[in-house]
Scaffold this active site. Sequence first.
Site, PDB file in Angstrom:
ATOM      1  N   VAL A 164      38.132  27.601  33.463  1.00 26.95           N
ATOM      2  CA  VAL A 164      38.851  27.591  32.188  1.00 26.95           C
ATOM      3  C   VAL A 164      38.685  28.924  31.464  1.00 26.95           C
ATOM      4  O   VAL A 164      39.624  29.428  30.851  1.00 26.95           O
ATOM      5  CB  VAL A 164      38.391  26.406  31.308  1.00 26.95           C
ATOM      6  CG1 VAL A 164      39.040  26.450  29.934  1.00 26.95           C
ATOM      7  CG2 VAL A 164      38.702  25.083  31.995  1.00 26.95           C
ATOM      8  N   CYS A 165      37.517  29.507  31.561  1.00 30.73           N
ATOM      9  CA  CYS A 165      37.254  30.792  30.895  1.00 30.73           C
ATOM     10  C   CYS A 165      38.166  31.892  31.445  1.00 30.73           C
ATOM     11  O   CYS A 165      38.750  32.670  30.694  1.00 30.73           O
ATOM     12  CB  CYS A 165      35.789  31.184  31.064  1.00 30.73           C
ATOM     13  SG  CYS A 165      34.633  29.951  30.448  1.00 30.73           S
ATOM     14  N   THR A 166      38.279  31.936  32.767  1.00 30.70           N
ATOM     15  CA  THR A 166      39.061  32.976  33.439  1.00 30.70           C
ATOM     16  C   THR A 166      40.561  32.709  33.389  1.00 30.70           C
ATOM     17  O   THR A 166      41.346  33.639  33.205  1.00 30.70           O
ATOM     18  CB  THR A 166      38.610  33.103  34.909  1.00 30.70           C
ATOM     19  OG1 THR A 166      37.234  33.479  34.923  1.00 30.70           O
ATOM     20  CG2 THR A 166      39.411  34.150  35.660  1.00 30.70           C
TER      21      THR A 166
END
Length: 162
Positions: free
Chosen positions: A48-50
Amino acid sequence: MSISKGDKLPAATLIHLGGDGPEPVDLAARTAGRKVVIFAVPGAYTGVCTNAHVPSFIRTADKFVAKGVEEIMCISVNDPFVMSAWGESTGAAAAGITMLADAESALTKAMGMTFTAAPAGLIDRSKRYAMLVEDGTITLLNEEESPGECDISAGEALLAAM
Protein backbone atom coordinates in the site's frame (compact mmCIF):
# COMPACT_ATOMS: atom_id res chain seq x y z
CA MET A 1 -1.55 9.03 23.76
CA SER A 2 -1.49 10.04 20.11
CA ILE A 3 -0.60 13.49 18.96
CA SER A 4 -3.49 15.55 17.61
CA LYS A 5 -4.39 18.70 15.73
CA GLY A 6 -3.12 21.79 17.55
CA ASP A 7 -0.14 20.00 19.11
CA LYS A 8 3.46 20.96 18.49
CA LEU A 9 5.58 18.28 16.85
CA PRO A 10 7.81 16.54 19.40
CA ALA A 11 11.53 17.20 19.21
CA ALA A 12 13.13 14.60 16.97
CA THR A 13 16.13 14.06 14.76
CA LEU A 14 15.45 12.09 11.60
CA ILE A 15 17.98 10.95 9.00
CA HIS A 16 18.22 11.87 5.33
CA LEU A 17 20.70 10.31 2.93
CA GLY A 18 22.57 13.21 1.39
CA GLY A 19 25.41 13.35 -1.11
CA ASP A 20 27.98 12.72 1.61
CA GLY A 21 26.03 10.01 3.44
CA PRO A 22 23.50 10.07 6.28
CA GLU A 23 22.65 13.56 7.52
CA PRO A 24 20.68 14.44 10.68
CA VAL A 25 17.48 16.44 10.19
CA ASP A 26 16.22 18.37 13.20
CA LEU A 27 12.48 18.28 12.64
CA ALA A 28 11.79 21.35 14.79
CA ALA A 29 14.32 23.43 12.87
CA ARG A 30 13.10 22.06 9.52
CA THR A 31 9.47 23.03 10.23
CA ALA A 32 10.07 26.35 12.04
CA GLY A 33 8.40 29.22 10.23
CA ARG A 34 7.38 26.94 7.36
CA LYS A 35 4.27 25.26 5.98
CA VAL A 36 5.02 21.58 5.33
CA VAL A 37 3.21 18.33 4.68
CA ILE A 38 4.38 15.21 6.46
CA PHE A 39 3.07 11.77 5.67
CA ALA A 40 4.14 8.56 7.35
CA VAL A 41 4.01 5.00 6.13
CA PRO A 42 4.42 1.62 7.87
CA GLY A 43 7.30 0.55 5.67
CA ALA A 44 9.25 1.30 2.52
CA TYR A 45 8.64 -1.11 -0.34
CA THR A 46 5.44 -2.46 1.23
CA GLY A 47 2.38 -2.79 -0.99
CA VAL A 48 0.00 0.00 0.00
CA CYS A 49 2.87 2.37 0.78
CA THR A 50 4.50 1.86 -2.63
CA ASN A 51 1.41 1.47 -4.80
CA ALA A 52 -0.97 4.00 -3.21
CA HIS A 53 0.42 6.33 -0.54
CA VAL A 54 3.61 7.63 -2.14
CA PRO A 55 2.02 7.92 -5.62
CA SER A 56 -0.81 10.02 -4.15
CA PHE A 57 1.71 12.63 -3.01
CA ILE A 58 3.61 12.50 -6.28
CA ARG A 59 0.34 13.23 -8.12
CA THR A 60 -0.56 16.12 -5.80
CA ALA A 61 2.87 17.68 -5.15
CA ASP A 62 2.32 20.66 -7.46
CA LYS A 63 -1.11 21.34 -5.96
CA PHE A 64 0.37 21.44 -2.46
CA VAL A 65 3.04 23.88 -3.64
CA ALA A 66 0.28 26.04 -5.15
CA LYS A 67 -1.31 26.16 -1.65
CA GLY A 68 1.93 27.43 -0.11
CA VAL A 69 3.41 24.14 1.09
CA GLU A 70 7.19 24.49 1.07
CA GLU A 71 8.15 20.83 1.50
CA ILE A 72 6.56 17.39 1.46
CA MET A 73 8.24 14.85 3.73
CA CYS A 74 7.73 11.09 3.82
CA ILE A 75 8.68 9.40 7.10
CA SER A 76 9.08 5.69 7.76
CA VAL A 77 10.68 3.54 10.43
CA ASN A 78 13.44 2.38 8.10
CA ASP A 79 17.09 3.26 7.60
CA PRO A 80 18.11 6.23 5.40
CA PHE A 81 19.64 3.98 2.73
CA VAL A 82 16.33 2.17 2.23
CA MET A 83 14.41 5.45 2.24
CA SER A 84 16.71 6.94 -0.38
CA ALA A 85 16.52 3.90 -2.66
CA TRP A 86 12.74 3.77 -2.25
CA GLY A 87 12.47 7.47 -3.09
CA GLU A 88 14.40 6.84 -6.29
CA SER A 89 12.46 3.71 -7.28
CA THR A 90 9.02 5.27 -6.72
CA GLY A 91 9.80 8.63 -8.33
CA ALA A 92 9.22 10.42 -5.02
CA ALA A 93 12.72 11.93 -5.04
CA ALA A 94 12.25 13.21 -8.59
CA ALA A 95 8.92 14.75 -7.50
CA GLY A 96 10.75 16.66 -4.74
CA ILE A 97 9.48 14.61 -1.80
CA THR A 98 11.99 14.44 1.03
CA MET A 99 12.45 10.86 2.24
CA LEU A 100 13.29 10.75 5.96
CA ALA A 101 14.20 7.79 8.15
CA ASP A 102 12.91 7.50 11.70
CA ALA A 103 15.43 4.70 12.15
CA GLU A 104 14.90 4.18 15.90
CA SER A 105 11.17 4.96 15.78
CA ALA A 106 11.88 7.88 18.14
CA LEU A 107 9.52 10.37 16.48
CA THR A 108 6.86 7.73 15.88
CA LYS A 109 6.93 6.69 19.56
CA ALA A 110 6.95 10.31 20.79
CA MET A 111 3.85 10.96 18.68
CA GLY A 112 2.07 7.86 19.99
CA MET A 113 1.76 6.58 16.43
CA THR A 114 3.39 3.14 16.70
CA PHE A 115 1.87 -0.21 15.88
CA THR A 116 3.28 -3.72 15.69
CA ALA A 117 2.28 -6.49 13.32
CA ALA A 118 4.76 -9.19 14.31
CA PRO A 119 3.55 -11.81 11.80
CA ALA A 120 4.44 -9.36 9.00
CA GLY A 121 7.77 -8.44 10.61
CA LEU A 122 6.63 -4.91 11.37
CA ILE A 123 7.80 -3.97 14.88
CA ASP A 124 7.28 -0.46 16.32
CA ARG A 125 6.34 0.87 12.89
CA SER A 126 4.44 4.03 12.12
CA LYS A 127 0.72 4.15 11.66
CA ARG A 128 -0.31 5.59 8.30
CA TYR A 129 -1.14 9.30 8.47
CA ALA A 130 -0.73 12.62 6.71
CA MET A 131 -0.60 16.04 8.29
CA LEU A 132 -0.20 19.70 7.54
CA VAL A 133 2.29 21.40 9.85
CA GLU A 134 2.62 25.16 10.15
CA ASP A 135 5.53 26.57 12.13
CA GLY A 136 5.93 23.25 13.95
CA THR A 137 2.25 22.96 14.91
CA ILE A 138 -0.07 20.33 13.46
CA THR A 139 -2.95 22.17 11.80
CA LEU A 140 -4.48 19.15 10.07
CA LEU A 141 -4.06 15.44 10.85
CA ASN A 142 -5.55 12.54 8.89
CA GLU A 143 -4.82 9.19 10.54
CA GLU A 144 -5.95 5.89 9.04
CA GLU A 145 -7.78 3.35 11.22
CA SER A 146 -5.71 0.52 9.73
CA PRO A 147 -2.16 0.54 8.29
CA GLY A 148 -3.52 -1.29 5.23
CA GLU A 149 -5.81 1.61 4.30
CA CYS A 150 -4.86 4.69 2.33
CA ASP A 151 -7.96 6.83 2.09
CA ILE A 152 -7.94 9.86 4.39
CA SER A 153 -4.13 9.94 4.48
CA ALA A 154 -3.74 10.05 0.68
CA GLY A 155 -2.46 13.23 -0.93
CA GLU A 156 -5.82 14.00 -2.54
CA ALA A 157 -7.69 13.71 0.80
CA LEU A 158 -5.25 15.95 2.67
CA LEU A 159 -5.34 18.48 -0.15
CA ALA A 160 -9.17 18.50 -0.13
CA ALA A 161 -9.17 19.07 3.65
CA MET A 162 -6.92 22.14 3.42
